[in-house]
Design a protein around this motif. Sequence first.
Motif, mmCIF file in Angstrom:
data_model
loop_
_atom_site.group_PDB
_atom_site.id
_atom_site.type_symbol
_atom_site.label_atom_id
_atom_site.label_comp_id
_atom_site.label_asym_id
_atom_site.label_seq_id
_atom_site.Cartn_x
_atom_site.Cartn_y
_atom_site.Cartn_z
ATOM 1 N N ASP A 239 10.069 16.738 23.120
ATOM 2 C CA ASP A 239 11.426 16.342 22.744
ATOM 3 C C ASP A 239 12.360 16.227 23.953
ATOM 4 O O ASP A 239 13.455 15.757 23.834
ATOM 5 C CB ASP A 239 12.005 17.291 21.682
ATOM 6 C CG ASP A 239 11.832 18.731 22.112
ATOM 7 O OD1 ASP A 239 11.209 18.949 23.178
ATOM 8 O OD2 ASP A 239 12.312 19.603 21.386
ATOM 9 N N ARG A 240 11.919 16.684 25.109
ATOM 10 C CA ARG A 240 12.648 16.338 26.327
ATOM 11 C C ARG A 240 11.622 16.107 27.432
ATOM 12 O O ARG A 240 10.547 16.682 27.424
ATOM 13 C CB ARG A 240 13.680 17.388 26.710
ATOM 14 C CG ARG A 240 13.166 18.794 26.808
ATOM 15 C CD ARG A 240 14.288 19.772 27.084
ATOM 16 N NE ARG A 240 15.324 19.727 26.055
ATOM 17 C CZ ARG A 240 16.627 19.624 26.340
ATOM 18 N NH1 ARG A 240 17.026 19.533 27.597
ATOM 19 N NH2 ARG A 240 17.529 19.598 25.382
ATOM 20 N N ILE A 241 11.985 15.240 28.347
ATOM 21 C CA ILE A 241 11.027 14.845 29.371
ATOM 22 C C ILE A 241 11.626 15.089 30.731
ATOM 23 O O ILE A 241 12.746 14.663 31.013
ATOM 24 C CB ILE A 241 10.703 13.329 29.237
ATOM 25 C CG1 ILE A 241 9.842 13.088 28.021
ATOM 26 C CG2 ILE A 241 10.014 12.820 30.488
ATOM 27 C CD1 ILE A 241 8.408 13.458 28.199
ATOM 28 N N GLN A 242 10.872 15.798 31.555
ATOM 29 C CA GLN A 242 11.297 16.005 32.941
ATOM 30 C C GLN A 242 10.517 14.991 33.767
ATOM 31 O O GLN A 242 9.290 14.912 33.668
ATOM 32 C CB GLN A 242 10.960 17.432 33.367
ATOM 33 C CG GLN A 242 11.359 17.782 34.771
ATOM 34 C CD GLN A 242 12.884 17.933 34.882
ATOM 35 O OE1 GLN A 242 13.524 18.511 34.028
ATOM 36 N NE2 GLN A 242 13.450 17.371 35.950
ATOM 37 N N LEU A 243 11.238 14.236 34.561
ATOM 38 C CA LEU A 243 10.532 13.250 35.387
ATOM 39 C C LEU A 243 9.566 13.969 36.315
ATOM 40 O O LEU A 243 9.872 15.021 36.838
ATOM 41 C CB LEU A 243 11.544 12.458 36.216
ATOM 42 C CG LEU A 243 12.341 11.394 35.467
ATOM 43 C CD1 LEU A 243 13.118 10.535 36.466
ATOM 44 C CD2 LEU A 243 11.430 10.516 34.648
ATOM 45 N N GLY A 244 8.413 13.368 36.490
ATOM 46 C CA GLY A 244 7.449 13.977 37.394
ATOM 47 C C GLY A 244 6.324 14.682 36.674
ATOM 48 O O GLY A 244 5.302 14.974 37.262
ATOM 49 N N GLY A 245 6.525 14.957 35.414
ATOM 50 C CA GLY A 245 5.469 15.651 34.676
ATOM 51 C C GLY A 245 4.321 14.738 34.314
ATOM 52 O O GLY A 245 3.216 15.187 34.021
ATOM 53 N N GLY A 494 26.064 -2.599 31.811
ATOM 54 C CA GLY A 494 26.530 -2.853 30.452
ATOM 55 C C GLY A 494 25.487 -3.306 29.462
ATOM 56 O O GLY A 494 25.812 -3.941 28.464
ATOM 57 N N VAL A 495 24.241 -2.994 29.696
ATOM 58 C CA VAL A 495 23.209 -3.310 28.712
ATOM 59 C C VAL A 495 22.720 -1.992 28.098
ATOM 60 O O VAL A 495 22.286 -1.120 28.838
ATOM 61 C CB VAL A 495 22.022 -4.060 29.363
ATOM 62 C CG1 VAL A 495 20.960 -4.389 28.317
ATOM 63 C CG2 VAL A 495 22.510 -5.307 30.055
ATOM 64 N N PRO A 496 22.805 -1.838 26.762
ATOM 65 C CA PRO A 496 22.336 -0.581 26.144
ATOM 66 C C PRO A 496 20.818 -0.452 26.271
ATOM 67 O O PRO A 496 20.087 -1.395 25.955
ATOM 68 C CB PRO A 496 22.748 -0.711 24.676
ATOM 69 C CG PRO A 496 23.614 -1.928 24.602
ATOM 70 C CD PRO A 496 23.295 -2.795 25.773
ATOM 71 N N THR A 497 20.379 0.692 26.722
ATOM 72 C CA THR A 497 18.930 0.904 26.876
ATOM 73 C C THR A 497 18.558 2.281 26.368
ATOM 74 O O THR A 497 19.391 3.171 26.284
ATOM 75 C CB THR A 497 18.513 0.833 28.364
ATOM 76 O OG1 THR A 497 19.271 1.800 29.073
ATOM 77 C CG2 THR A 497 18.716 -0.537 28.934
ATOM 78 N N ARG A 498 17.254 2.415 26.039
ATOM 79 C CA ARG A 498 16.726 3.748 25.758
ATOM 80 C C ARG A 498 15.320 3.853 26.325
ATOM 81 O O ARG A 498 14.637 2.841 26.509
ATOM 82 C CB ARG A 498 16.746 4.056 24.271
ATOM 83 C CG ARG A 498 15.902 3.129 23.421
ATOM 84 C CD ARG A 498 16.197 3.360 21.942
ATOM 85 N NE ARG A 498 15.392 2.479 21.110
ATOM 86 C CZ ARG A 498 15.670 2.225 19.835
ATOM 87 N NH1 ARG A 498 16.728 2.763 19.251
ATOM 88 N NH2 ARG A 498 14.889 1.441 19.121
ATOM 89 N N SER A 499 14.934 5.044 26.624
ATOM 90 C CA SER A 499 13.605 5.278 27.212
ATOM 91 C C SER A 499 12.614 5.572 26.080
ATOM 92 O O SER A 499 12.931 6.299 25.146
ATOM 93 C CB SER A 499 13.695 6.469 28.160
ATOM 94 O OG SER A 499 12.406 6.959 28.417
ATOM 95 N N VAL A 500 11.440 4.984 26.185
ATOM 96 C CA VAL A 500 10.430 5.156 25.140
ATOM 97 C C VAL A 500 9.175 5.772 25.746
ATOM 98 O O VAL A 500 8.732 5.344 26.818
ATOM 99 C CB VAL A 500 10.073 3.803 24.476
ATOM 100 C CG1 VAL A 500 9.108 4.036 23.321
ATOM 101 C CG2 VAL A 500 11.307 3.079 24.016
ATOM 102 N N ASN A 501 8.648 6.753 25.093
ATOM 103 C CA ASN A 501 7.369 7.324 25.525
ATOM 104 C C ASN A 501 6.301 7.095 24.471
ATOM 105 O O ASN A 501 6.562 7.234 23.279
ATOM 106 C CB ASN A 501 7.523 8.818 25.761
ATOM 107 C CG ASN A 501 8.101 9.100 27.112
ATOM 108 O OD1 ASN A 501 9.072 8.444 27.491
ATOM 109 N ND2 ASN A 501 7.522 10.036 27.826
ATOM 110 N N GLY A 502 5.133 6.742 24.953
ATOM 111 C CA GLY A 502 4.036 6.502 24.015
ATOM 112 C C GLY A 502 2.768 6.217 24.789
ATOM 113 O O GLY A 502 2.541 6.804 25.853
ATOM 114 N N TYR A 503 1.981 5.339 24.275
ATOM 115 C CA TYR A 503 0.722 5.004 24.934
ATOM 116 C C TYR A 503 0.606 3.503 25.070
ATOM 117 O O TYR A 503 1.115 2.747 24.247
ATOM 118 C CB TYR A 503 -0.462 5.515 24.121
ATOM 119 C CG TYR A 503 -0.513 7.009 24.036
ATOM 120 C CD1 TYR A 503 -1.174 7.739 25.004
ATOM 121 C CD2 TYR A 503 0.108 7.684 22.989
ATOM 122 C CE1 TYR A 503 -1.227 9.124 24.937
ATOM 123 C CE2 TYR A 503 0.071 9.056 22.907
ATOM 124 C CZ TYR A 503 -0.600 9.778 23.895
ATOM 125 O OH TYR A 503 -0.642 11.134 23.829
#
Lengths: 745, 331
Positions: A239-245, A494-503
């Motif tokens: 539910d939270r992501i630390q960059l580098g993991g 000014g572009v709405p974005t979200r980060s997605v995690n998956g495969y």
Amino acid sequence: MRFAATHKAVSYLMVSTAFSVLALSGELPPELTVLTTVGIVGSYFFEPQRHSFMNHRLYRHGWNLALVVLLGLSILSYLRAEPLLGIGSRFLCCLLLAKLWNRKTNHDYLHAYIISFFMLVAGSILNNNLIYAICFIGYVVFATWALTLLHLRREMEENYLLKHLPARDGRGAESERVEVERILNSRRVVGTPFLLGTSLISLAIFASSAVIFLLMPRIGIGLDIPLQRHGVQTSGFSDRIQLGGHGRIRDNPQVALRVELPAGRPSHPLYFRGVTFDRYDRGQWSRSKKLPPQPLGRYMNYYVPGEESTALSWPKLERRLSGALRAEVYLEPLDVPVLLVPVRLLAIVPPEALVPGAAMHIHPGPGGEIFLAERRAGIRYTTYSDVSMPDAIQLAQAPDLPPDHDEDLDPYLDVPQTLPARVRQLAVDLTRGARGPYEKITTLIQYLQRNYTYTTTLQRDDRYEPLEDFLFVQKRGHCEYFASALAMMLRVVGVPTRSVNGYLGGEWNEYGRYLVVRQQNAHAWIEAYLEGNGWVTFDPTPPSAFPLLEEGVWAHLRQLIDTLEMSWFKYVIEYDLRTQVQMAEGAIRWVQKHQQRRGLGLRPHLHRLKYLAGGLLIMVALGFLSAWMVLRWGGSRRRGTMPHRPKADRLLRQALAFLERRGHRQRPAETLRQLATRIGAAGDPAAEPFARLVDRYYAYRFGGEPVDMAEFRSLTRSLLETPPADSSKKNEPTLGEEPPSHAVA
Amino acid sequence: MSTVALSRPATLPSSKAAHAIFHRLTHNVGQVIHGKAEVIRLAVIALVAKGHLLLEDVPGVGKTTLARALARSIGGTFRRIQFTSDLLPSDILGVSVWNEETRHFEFKPGPIFANVVLADEINRTTPRTQSSLLEAMSEGRVSVDHHTYTLAQPFLVIATQNPLEHFGTYPLPESQMDRFLLRLRMGYPERADERRVVARPTDADPVESIHPVVSSEEVFALQRAALAVRVEESLLDYAERVVAETRRSSLLMLGVSPRGFQSWYRAAQARALSEGRDYCVPDDLRELAVPALAHRVVLASASGGYGEPLGRGREEAERVLQSLLERVPMP
């Protein structure tokens, strides 16, 4: 091998097989797994007879005290609402250790067996892998050995000594004790034939229980146990992501999901969407919790994201799903109860729950994720997705976000104060000439892909903010950096974005014809909101990031093993009443189809039938073989009293078959003598030799008289050589009246 | 009597010798009763197995002759008791009478004190008298006025009852039936045999013409030898299954009792001896199943009660038993 040593070895095999089931399920804490393994192996080399400290009172009391304390701790953790299964299996491990380190009599062995059985039962719930099947077969074989030997040992140790209680001077008992020791140390009691024979029996039993498994009505209770996994994190997201993991899981070949695609191998890699994040701060992505969940409409058991249930109808659903890619997803247990779905999801049929036909409860997340109410051991569900490439022209026409946009989009435009100024500046500089959001996106992606290299062996300089470090210092990173950089820079402009995690992608299995997605296929990308197009997937990671497909023998072997595991999951774990009904229906349809076509239609299937028949034959042969061995074994035990019993019985059966051919069938509950009398009354000359044979047989069988097999054989022969009876001619007058051919000549 | 057995060391006759004794007995009796070899053999089996016989048949087929011939052949005494409705227990067991001279009660033994006792038409007398006889049969002794008198040995009771008459009869209760080892039917003689009996040129009692051929000691030896006859485990299993079937069968209200089981077993042992074997074979059990068991079961259909001819229930019971036997596989 000596009897005692064999028994010990076999017992340890049995116990450790049961423990492996538990250990390999991954539900045990790793420390306990290691401890128990060491404990089991260690105890093998300590015998109370040889190591005197084990007979000390303090040693025994110590173990008992430890067990009591552990029991108390277990009760405490149960009161703290930990799952009973986990507590139970941990306590079982401790119990087993205590038993093995204190094994003195055969009772202790028996207790260890019982504990191992409970372990196996617990393992059957916790462990759904193919490894369980392998361990189970092993357990069946080892248990048969161990229990047989234990029984023999008990008979020797207890009954023998009981019957020969010490005489008053104690001398009589002494000699008996030596006798038992001698047997226990004998190398002749059990050998390879015994082990082979009993294992054949157990395999035959296993085969027959497999048939029962197929035929018994089933409900999938085993699937419905919520799990709690210890040990290393397996999936690439939470539910939270630390960059580098991410780099750590890059080499993890553990399977995350398997996907059956009725349409066949996909033309391009599929994105399997897991969780999305909206808030970024100093290298950490998380959910802001401000946002309401996306609507998830339901029509029948189809769940449709982005729609309200009331707006759905069958024609609408049908239109929506036409041309969609259907995928059957078999999901392995993950840390987050999210269902991975191919992008862009049109509809999902959720996994089935305990009762066939009822669906498990699912709910949507704010980013369009599909969450499960509870994490399950392994589940299966169906998805329908639109995997076609979005139309670039249409995307290019998307306007900039108007100032009066939906306020739900605000979190996706949020840029944290901590984002360094030069990152912002870079974004603004790069997109200066771009018209519209789509061009901004493509420009930034091109920039990232051209100027940065992909790596999983990451270097970090802690003095800089992670994105700044990636963009200006290291200039190398993995997919999470690429995705995060793109997401934040787009937000700046000014572009709405979200980060997605998956495969992403996966390996196409040629044998099972399905897609295997492993942990190493974990990936991160972004979705950008384009006015009029909604959320669109963009992936800034350079194509060089994706590993080349493995080739060669190992890859094939790996695919083959994976096919087995898939079949195990699909046909054993998932095997339930519905599948049984489907199988039965399929069989009926098959038969009906071929009845209509008569013999002709069968021909194309003949080769398949051959395999089936071959398999059946092997099973039947195995059964017969083991039955024969049992009989032989039983026979040899009684050798002292009736050495020729099987031979005599065979000769008698021959005689009976002969008489039956002559029309004298033994009636139910008719004794052999009565039969002889009846034959005699019918005037058959065979009666007399048969009566003599029966007398001999009776004398031998019931009188315990020694039998001369040669005499017995000659009696049988004289019976078999009796000329055809007159009475049989009377029964068939045509035959009797016809003169023999040679007489005419 | 047991004293005899003690005085002679218990050497068992070989199976051949036993067969010879059997043969002598049956042959001797067979001189008087023609064409009934099987019945004679079963009667001897009952004697050897220390059991008693129940003959069910119409009058005049030679029941009395059989009993007398058997008694004479073993050199024993023979008494016949005609059972009537006014017969009292003392008429069977005996009474104590006052002796003026000795001024003591003196026991006058009744007809039960004989080696072979024929209890004719046993179902004509009252249950009280019946039970006094049956008690003597199973105990081997009688108690009169606080004194116990041991009966003569060998001791064989041959009771008869007429299966057709039912007016004024008291059918034996099941517990009493159980005390008979075998129940037999004489049956009418074959035509030739009957002609020979009828057209006999002399009116002398045929039984008088035969002589004792077997001593009491030999009978005791046979009885002991029968107990030693080997019964293989699988045969016992078989017998056990048959007995269990009778207890389980829905057609029967009452199955075979443990005593019935034992009687069957003992009779089979005696039968083995009669063929010169010291071991039982399936036929021993099979052939004796109906004679030894059929009278011990009670039909669930409750026929054969008062007011119904005995014969019908009997045939039914034998049929049921036969069908049960066919259901149990032979060893």
